[in-house]
Design a protein around this motif. Sequence first.
Motif, PDB file in Angstrom:
ATOM      1  N   PRO A   1       0.872  -1.180   0.000  1.00 57.31           N
ATOM      2  CA  PRO A   1       0.000   0.000   0.000  1.00 57.31           C
ATOM      3  C   PRO A   1       0.910   1.231   0.000  1.00 57.31           C
ATOM      4  O   PRO A   1       2.077   1.145   0.390  1.00 57.31           O
ATOM      5  CB  PRO A   1      -0.738  -0.089   1.341  1.00 57.31           C
ATOM      6  CG  PRO A   1      -0.440  -1.428   1.901  1.00 57.31           C
ATOM      7  CD  PRO A   1       0.816  -1.914   1.270  1.00 57.31           C
ATOM      8  N   ILE A   2       0.385   2.355  -0.438  1.00 54.78           N
ATOM      9  CA  ILE A   2       1.180   3.577  -0.251  1.00 54.78           C
ATOM     10  C   ILE A   2       0.756   4.127   1.100  1.00 54.78           C
ATOM     11  O   ILE A   2      -0.426   4.215   1.421  1.00 54.78           O
ATOM     12  CB  ILE A   2       0.986   4.568  -1.412  1.00 54.78           C
ATOM     13  CG1 ILE A   2      -0.489   4.761  -1.764  1.00 54.78           C
ATOM     14  CG2 ILE A   2       1.758   4.079  -2.631  1.00 54.78           C
ATOM     15  CD1 ILE A   2      -0.714   5.868  -2.775  1.00 54.78           C
ATOM     16  N   TYR A   3       1.732   4.472   1.911  1.00 52.10           N
ATOM     17  CA  TYR A   3       1.454   4.792   3.316  1.00 52.10           C
ATOM     18  C   TYR A   3       1.074   6.255   3.497  1.00 52.10           C
ATOM     19  O   TYR A   3       1.608   7.123   2.794  1.00 52.10           O
ATOM     20  CB  TYR A   3       2.682   4.440   4.167  1.00 52.10           C
ATOM     21  CG  TYR A   3       3.019   2.977   4.016  1.00 52.10           C
ATOM     22  CD1 TYR A   3       2.234   2.006   4.637  1.00 52.10           C
ATOM     23  CD2 TYR A   3       4.069   2.562   3.200  1.00 52.10           C
ATOM     24  CE1 TYR A   3       2.502   0.654   4.459  1.00 52.10           C
ATOM     25  CE2 TYR A   3       4.338   1.214   3.021  1.00 52.10           C
ATOM     26  CZ  TYR A   3       3.552   0.265   3.652  1.00 52.10           C
ATOM     27  OH  TYR A   3       3.811  -1.071   3.467  1.00 52.10           O
ATOM     28  N   TYR A   4       0.183   6.480   4.441  1.00 52.71           N
ATOM     29  CA  TYR A   4      -0.179   7.865   4.753  1.00 52.71           C
ATOM     30  C   TYR A   4       1.070   8.578   5.211  1.00 52.71           C
ATOM     31  O   TYR A   4       1.715   8.160   6.180  1.00 52.71           O
ATOM     32  CB  TYR A   4      -1.250   7.918   5.837  1.00 52.71           C
ATOM     33  CG  TYR A   4      -2.596   7.469   5.332  1.00 52.71           C
ATOM     34  CD1 TYR A   4      -3.148   8.032   4.179  1.00 52.71           C
ATOM     35  CD2 TYR A   4      -3.325   6.496   6.006  1.00 52.71           C
ATOM     36  CE1 TYR A   4      -4.378   7.612   3.705  1.00 52.71           C
ATOM     37  CE2 TYR A   4      -4.557   6.077   5.537  1.00 52.71           C
ATOM     38  CZ  TYR A   4      -5.079   6.635   4.387  1.00 52.71           C
ATOM     39  OH  TYR A   4      -6.291   6.227   3.911  1.00 52.71           O
TER      40      TYR A   4
ATOM     41  N   HIS B   1       5.594   2.314  11.647  1.00 49.10           N
ATOM     42  CA  HIS B   1       5.694   1.360  12.749  1.00 49.10           C
ATOM     43  C   HIS B   1       5.803  -0.052  12.191  1.00 49.10           C
ATOM     44  O   HIS B   1       5.892  -0.251  10.972  1.00 49.10           O
ATOM     45  CB  HIS B   1       4.526   1.509  13.724  1.00 49.10           C
ATOM     46  CG  HIS B   1       3.167   1.386  13.081  1.00 49.10           C
ATOM     47  ND1 HIS B   1       2.743   0.238  12.462  1.00 49.10           N
ATOM     48  CD2 HIS B   1       2.147   2.274  12.956  1.00 49.10           C
ATOM     49  CE1 HIS B   1       1.520   0.414  12.001  1.00 49.10           C
ATOM     50  NE2 HIS B   1       1.133   1.643  12.276  1.00 49.10           N
TER      51      HIS B   1
ATOM     52  N   GLY C   1       3.743  -2.320  11.708  1.00 49.97           N
ATOM     53  CA  GLY C   1       2.721  -2.715  10.726  1.00 49.97           C
ATOM     54  C   GLY C   1       3.127  -2.318   9.316  1.00 49.97           C
ATOM     55  O   GLY C   1       2.996  -3.097   8.368  1.00 49.97           O
ATOM     56  N   HIS C   2       3.632  -1.091   9.176  1.00 54.23           N
ATOM     57  CA  HIS C   2       4.089  -0.650   7.853  1.00 54.23           C
ATOM     58  C   HIS C   2       5.289  -1.497   7.400  1.00 54.23           C
ATOM     59  O   HIS C   2       5.386  -1.905   6.252  1.00 54.23           O
ATOM     60  CB  HIS C   2       4.529   0.817   7.879  1.00 54.23           C
ATOM     61  CG  HIS C   2       3.473   1.765   8.389  1.00 54.23           C
ATOM     62  ND1 HIS C   2       3.628   2.508   9.521  1.00 54.23           N
ATOM     63  CD2 HIS C   2       2.247   2.065   7.913  1.00 54.23           C
ATOM     64  CE1 HIS C   2       2.554   3.247   9.719  1.00 54.23           C
ATOM     65  NE2 HIS C   2       1.694   2.994   8.762  1.00 54.23           N
TER      66      HIS C   2
ATOM     67  N   ASP D   1       1.050   8.093   0.336  1.00 54.11           N
ATOM     68  CA  ASP D   1      -0.292   8.587   0.051  1.00 54.11           C
ATOM     69  C   ASP D   1      -0.362   9.955   0.725  1.00 54.11           C
ATOM     70  O   ASP D   1      -0.381  10.041   1.948  1.00 54.11           O
ATOM     71  CB  ASP D   1      -1.268   7.584   0.698  1.00 54.11           C
ATOM     72  CG  ASP D   1      -2.697   7.803   0.288  1.00 54.11           C
ATOM     73  OD1 ASP D   1      -2.975   8.811  -0.384  1.00 54.11           O
ATOM     74  OD2 ASP D   1      -3.542   6.956   0.651  1.00 54.11           O
TER      75      ASP D   1
ATOM     76  N   GLY E   1      -2.868  -4.891   4.258  1.00 52.37           N
ATOM     77  CA  GLY E   1      -3.367  -5.364   5.543  1.00 52.37           C
ATOM     78  C   GLY E   1      -4.877  -5.545   5.473  1.00 52.37           C
ATOM     79  O   GLY E   1      -5.534  -4.994   4.586  1.00 52.37           O
TER      80      GLY E   1
ATOM     81  N   ASP F   1      -7.257  -4.345   7.025  1.00 48.56           N
ATOM     82  CA  ASP F   1      -8.101  -3.161   7.188  1.00 48.56           C
ATOM     83  C   ASP F   1      -8.410  -2.472   5.866  1.00 48.56           C
ATOM     84  O   ASP F   1      -9.349  -1.694   5.782  1.00 48.56           O
ATOM     85  CB  ASP F   1      -7.405  -2.156   8.128  1.00 48.56           C
ATOM     86  CG  ASP F   1      -5.969  -1.866   7.697  1.00 48.56           C
ATOM     87  OD1 ASP F   1      -5.279  -2.815   7.295  1.00 48.56           O
ATOM     88  OD2 ASP F   1      -5.556  -0.693   7.756  1.00 48.56           O
TER      89      ASP F   1
ATOM     90  N   HIS G   1      -2.900  -9.447   4.768  1.00 44.67           N
ATOM     91  CA  HIS G   1      -2.285 -10.029   5.967  1.00 44.67           C
ATOM     92  C   HIS G   1      -2.965  -9.541   7.237  1.00 44.67           C
ATOM     93  O   HIS G   1      -3.778  -8.612   7.207  1.00 44.67           O
ATOM     94  CB  HIS G   1      -0.780  -9.738   5.995  1.00 44.67           C
ATOM     95  CG  HIS G   1      -0.444  -8.281   6.149  1.00 44.67           C
ATOM     96  ND1 HIS G   1      -0.726  -7.555   7.285  1.00 44.67           N
ATOM     97  CD2 HIS G   1       0.159  -7.410   5.298  1.00 44.67           C
ATOM     98  CE1 HIS G   1      -0.304  -6.316   7.136  1.00 44.67           C
ATOM     99  NE2 HIS G   1       0.216  -6.195   5.934  1.00 44.67           N
TER     100      HIS G   1
ATOM    101  N   TRP H   1      -2.965  -8.395  11.516  1.00 48.26           N
ATOM    102  CA  TRP H   1      -2.442  -7.254  12.261  1.00 48.26           C
ATOM    103  C   TRP H   1      -1.604  -7.713  13.429  1.00 48.26           C
ATOM    104  O   TRP H   1      -1.855  -8.747  14.031  1.00 48.26           O
ATOM    105  CB  TRP H   1      -3.607  -6.385  12.761  1.00 48.26           C
ATOM    106  CG  TRP H   1      -3.895  -5.298  11.779  1.00 48.26           C
ATOM    107  CD1 TRP H   1      -3.937  -5.437  10.424  1.00 48.26           C
ATOM    108  CD2 TRP H   1      -4.141  -3.927  12.068  1.00 48.26           C
ATOM    109  NE1 TRP H   1      -4.185  -4.221   9.844  1.00 48.26           N
ATOM    110  CE2 TRP H   1      -4.323  -3.277  10.831  1.00 48.26           C
ATOM    111  CE3 TRP H   1      -4.231  -3.174  13.241  1.00 48.26           C
ATOM    112  CZ2 TRP H   1      -4.580  -1.921  10.734  1.00 48.26           C
ATOM    113  CZ3 TRP H   1      -4.495  -1.825  13.142  1.00 48.26           C
ATOM    114  CH2 TRP H   1      -4.668  -1.203  11.895  1.00 48.26           C
ATOM    115  N   TRP H   2      -0.628  -6.890  13.759  1.00 47.81           N
ATOM    116  CA  TRP H   2       0.213  -7.160  14.924  1.00 47.81           C
ATOM    117  C   TRP H   2      -0.357  -6.472  16.157  1.00 47.81           C
ATOM    118  O   TRP H   2      -0.709  -5.292  16.113  1.00 47.81           O
ATOM    119  CB  TRP H   2       1.633  -6.621  14.701  1.00 47.81           C
ATOM    120  CG  TRP H   2       2.425  -7.465  13.769  1.00 47.81           C
ATOM    121  CD1 TRP H   2       2.562  -7.278  12.429  1.00 47.81           C
ATOM    122  CD2 TRP H   2       3.172  -8.639  14.096  1.00 47.81           C
ATOM    123  NE1 TRP H   2       3.355  -8.272  11.895  1.00 47.81           N
ATOM    124  CE2 TRP H   2       3.743  -9.114  12.906  1.00 47.81           C
ATOM    125  CE3 TRP H   2       3.417  -9.336  15.281  1.00 47.81           C
ATOM    126  CZ2 TRP H   2       4.538 -10.248  12.850  1.00 47.81           C
ATOM    127  CZ3 TRP H   2       4.213 -10.458  15.234  1.00 47.81           C
ATOM    128  CH2 TRP H   2       4.752 -10.913  14.041  1.00 47.81           C
TER     129      TRP H   2
ATOM    130  N   MET I   1      -2.024  -2.170  19.232  1.00 43.86           N
ATOM    131  CA  MET I   1      -1.003  -1.123  19.200  1.00 43.86           C
ATOM    132  C   MET I   1      -1.699   0.225  19.018  1.00 43.86           C
ATOM    133  O   MET I   1      -2.532   0.379  18.137  1.00 43.86           O
ATOM    134  CB  MET I   1      -0.103  -1.407  17.995  1.00 43.86           C
ATOM    135  CG  MET I   1       1.184  -0.695  18.001  1.00 43.86           C
ATOM    136  SD  MET I   1       2.352  -1.493  16.886  1.00 43.86           S
ATOM    137  CE  MET I   1       1.605  -1.267  15.316  1.00 43.86           C
TER     138      MET I   1
END
Length: 659
Positions: A10-13, A19, A21-22, A50, A257, A259, A286, A288-289, A296
């Motif tokens: 994904p492109i991250y915010y 963290h 998760g990314h 993003d 992920g 979500d 996938h 979540w941690w 978290m």
Amino acid sequence: MSKPFYVTTPIYYVNDVPHIGHAYTTVAADIMARYNRMCGREVFFLTGSDEHGQKVEKAAIAGGETPQQLADRVVTRFQDLWKRLNISNNDFIRTTEDRHKKAAQHLFKHVMDKGDIYLGAYEDWYCTPCETFLTELQLVEGACPDCKRPVDKIKEESYFFRLSNYQEALLKYYEEHPDFIRPESRYNEIVSFVKGGLRDLSVSRMSFSWGIPVTGHPEHVIYVWFDALTNYLTSVGYPDDMARFEGSWPADLHLIGKDILRFHAVYWPAFLLSAGLPLPKRIFSHGWWTVEGEKMSKSKGNVVNPHDVIDAVGVDAFRYFLFREVPFGLDGDFSTNGLIGRINSDLANNLGNLVSRTLSMIEKYYGSRVPYRPEKDALSPDDRQFADLLENLHGEVTAHMNQQTFSKALDTVWQRIDAANRYIVTNEPWKLASEKSDRLEPVMYNLYEAVRLVCLEIYAFMPATAVELWTQLGLTRAVGALEDIVPRCASVTEDRVRREPFQWGWVKSTPEQQITIEKGRQLFPRIEKTEKNLETKNEVKKVEQTAPVQEMERISIDDFAKVELRTGKIIAAEKVEKSDKLVKLQVDIGTETRQVVAGIAKAYGPDVLVGRNVVIVANLKPAKLMGIESQGMLLAASDENGLALAGFERDVAPGSRVK
Ligand code: MSP
């Protein structure tokens, strides 16, 4: 030219702080990219940021910056982390780049021209932090079901995408492509969601301006998810370089992920169907941690910062842990004990032992020369069986990698490592060596090949370690660096996989062209949990590992007698200034007092040392440590619980000989 294997994250915010998760999604994509490259496929691996949306706009205004300034400043947090994690992406896309604005506008217009986007009015609940519109039914006690924060009612003119028209087409596609959404539980979840009916989707906003304007209607900006999803097209040339685009699209794998599954598995394919573009081959969602059993969250202050974990255990051990511990697709828990346990048992013990035993024996029995390759037909049934077991490894691992069942892939590798360690115990090479048996060479060749083939299979997970191990095996010098040589030798053709480097027997050391190993640093140190504890600070210490006793060189009693061991009593102790390790001791050894500088300050403060019985090497040549003379050495041992001084169960008179 065949189409590259195209994998995305994904492109991250951009305003998030990266963290675990990314890191998880990105390392997963890196593993897929590296594995495929190693198998000789061309790969295109995309990640990015993003950068549009109301949250970025609000944060920028609050901080007195423009949204673009904010994005430029914080995007480096992700880029820096990816460098540190050894991420081998081919492109990093930012949605504020011109190439992307063009692509998003183009796709939007294309879908609009097709008649699938129309102007309407939007009224619904909106969760600003999550940038999500919510229906009345989705609210939980009047608040956002995800972040539990209050929601606002929004009514505005908006463009809508006719998602409702795509229900049947999507269901048909899912049915015909049962592998499209993985794991299976997520596939089922999406199918039943779509069966439940689809509402048209609002795809533009007027309530803020930080976004890509709709062509011809600049008072509307394109909805962040429509904008963001398009990144997967932008990076491979859409719409300006359609030749490149057609040679690269569709993506083989979108890793995401759980979500953000609905956006990828329902909206995205619907946009593409409308635009007449092929759909991605697979979307893998996938889990979540959680952290030490808890969700978290910033408010709990338990967000795991990947930099801290890397500082503590190193990049590759962290990468390994993420994919060994939890089956990809399920939720997992990140805990200190889990992390250290995995590293010590799998890396330091199982793999570390195999590597150090094999290399030490090759060093000792063959003066570092790689054993000559026996003829496979001449192998004894046991040795042959072991060679076959090694040769099957690549096929089994590849099958798991193709399904993204990473923990199973690693499990398969570790079964082989266990088998190799058992092979050592059963065949006792040290006995074969002392008996001068002909079987030593095939046994040692098999072990060498075991380490080499394992090295290849762990490369995608622990790239830097594998590259170094390859060098220790003598192969960088003999054939070339792992990352250069293997993809070239193992190129995949459409229907046929050439697998020479993955076959037993690929390495051939001959009397004319000998290959020699280059034993180097310990690649898999044990991790010791410090008293301060990793739960809060991620602070752990690496401990040197010892070679198995049976492979050490034997000495005679006369050799041992040369070491003068005496009992001593510490009569004074003080910390050495500017050192957190050293203490300066005065040790009474009966006939005299010796000054000893010892590296034990982390385990023992000066106050607990005075009066203690110790064992001292009394005939060691004096040495200077931080400028202070040390006239002997104390005996101590360390394990995962730290360092412990050798002593006696009762008071022994200082100066007594220890033998
Ligand atoms: N910008 C969107 C994605 C757009 S893609 C076209 C977005 N960004 S995000 O910054 O929130 O990060 C998303 C990724 O991080 C998701 O894959 C998400 O699942 C993952 N994770 C965030 N927290 C996580 C955990 N605690 N555990 C595992 N992954 C998690 O969504």
